[in-house]
Enzyme design. Structure first.
Site, PDB file in Angstrom:
ATOM      1  N   ARG A  76      20.140 -25.084  -5.378  1.00 45.05           N
ATOM      2  CA  ARG A  76      21.177 -24.909  -6.392  1.00 45.05           C
ATOM      3  C   ARG A  76      20.572 -24.528  -7.744  1.00 45.05           C
ATOM      4  NH1 ARG A  76      22.457 -29.281  -3.425  1.00 45.05           N
ATOM      5  NH2 ARG A  76      21.899 -30.894  -4.947  1.00 45.05           N
ATOM      6  N   GLU A 131       0.816  -1.205   0.000  1.00 49.85           N
ATOM      7  CA  GLU A 131       0.000   0.000   0.000  1.00 49.85           C
ATOM      8  C   GLU A 131       0.857   1.266   0.000  1.00 49.85           C
ATOM      9  OE1 GLU A 131      -1.789  -2.682   3.273  1.00 49.85           O
ATOM     10  OE2 GLU A 131       0.084  -2.550   2.129  1.00 49.85           O
TER      11      GLU A 131
END
Length: 362
Positions: A209, A54
């Site tokens: 990974r 917001e």
């Protein structure tokens, strides 16, 4: 599709930009339209501790937000945490209407943000795209309401329901494409959990990974008998995130030297009074701000979590092979499937992912 629905869908899409980055905060998106209905500001929550969606949308809109409408995927906060209360900023910006997908489940906020806005003569509508907003933040909602992480039980299986060959050091079942998906999942969640036997037999690194991960990944090892060696490769990966060894109070008293050796290589020891109390384990992990945990095995850990009803989602990777009499059976797949409220099937090369949420926990 109404304009309200269109703008809320855009807010949901913006929220997705925070996936894997905002925990323990939720993913939130916001769109602001001016009095003429044109979009004047957008924003999403990018990381925990950073500006909320917001606030970013209000900053982009500037003075154009006066008299406008704010669309937000979650109720604005009304308390001071790492950042200030968003509800006050919305009032100060001159917003006249707020459309929310859902209330915040956090008791500190729930309904209070809406009340503050209405007390300041802002029209507030709640419930547009509510199910989509809750699904987006399934981990956050579980963490808040159940005080534990959302638990994903993941396993690789053969066609005949086996997860390994009996007595073999390691049985590789899935393809590189499936493995790539798993590492992508590791990039999003807060933690991975395995049993001690997985560490002893496979000696895994338990890292994410070939993917980008912006925050530490917690690794959890269930080891009630303290069998894991301090020389395991896992303990050489502290740069990836914390390592927690879960064991019992009795075992710590019996093997103080092993406890000391594990702590010397950087392990955090989490002590339980009862060895099979998964509820206690998960709540301890929840207090460490773990909102989503992937449990990759082994069988005894899966059995305990399933039996005690702490599994929220099941992921079964089925490989196109049979292990026959050499294989060790996992849980009863038929009974597991009966508990799933939704089932999705996705192909990853030769493998198939069968995924579903557990009905009893939703």
């Amino acid at each position: 599709m109404t304009d309200d629905a269109k703008y809320m869908q855009q807010a949901l899409q913006l929220a997705e930009n925070g996936r894997g980055k905002t925990s323990p905060n939720p993913m939130v998106g916001a769109v602001i339209t001016g009095p003429d209905g044109r979009i004047v500001g957008t924003g999403h929550h990018a990381r925990a501790g950073g500006p909320h969606a917001e606030i970013r949308a209000l900053k982009e809109a500037g003075g154009l937000s006066v008299g406008g409408t704010l669309y937000c995927t979650l109720e604005p906060c009304c308390h001071r945490g790492r950042t200030g209360p968003c509800a006050d900023e919305i009032v100060g910006a001159g917003i006249k209407r707020v459309v929310l997908a859902t209330l915040d489940p956090n008791p500190v906020v729930q309904g209070n943000g809406v009340d503050l806005l209405r007390q300041n003569r802002i029209v507030v509508d709640v419930g547009l795209c509510a199910e989509e907003a809750k699904a987006l933040n399934f981990a956050f909602f579980t963490w808040i309401t159940k005080e534990r992480p959302f638990v994903i039980m993941k396993i690789a299986l053969s066609l005949d329901g086996c997860f390994t060959r009996v007595g073999q050091a390691r049985t590789k079942l899935t393809s590189k494409r499936a493995d790539s998906y798993v590492h992508g999942l590791r990039a999003e969640v807060d933690g991975i959990a395995v049993g001690s036997n997985t560490v002893i037999v496979d000696d895994p690194l338990l890292t994410a990974r070939h993917v980008v991960r912006d925050r530490p990944l917690t690794r959890v090892v269930f080891d009630r008998r303290l069998r894991v060696s301090p020389s395991a490769r896992l303990f050489g990966t502290h740069e990836a995130g914390p390592i927690i060894v879960v064991t019992t109070e009795a075992q710590c008293e019996q093997e103080p030297e092993r406890v000391r050796a594990l702590r010397d290589v950087g392990a955090n020891i989490e002590v339980l009074t009862k060895s099979d109390d998964m509820k206690s384990v998960l709540r301890k992990l929840g207090r460490r701000d773990l909102t989503c945990l992937v449990v990759e095995g082994g069988k005894s850990v899966h059995q305990a979590l399933w039996r005690q009803r702490h599994v929220d989602r099941v992921q079964m990777f089925i490989a196109p092979m049979r292990l026959g009499v050499e294989g060790e059976q996992w849980l009863n797949r038929r009974l597991v499937m009966k508990e799933l409220s939704t089932v999705n099937v996705v192909n990853f090369g030769p493998d198939v992912l069968v995924e579903g949420d557990v009905y009893r926990n939703h």
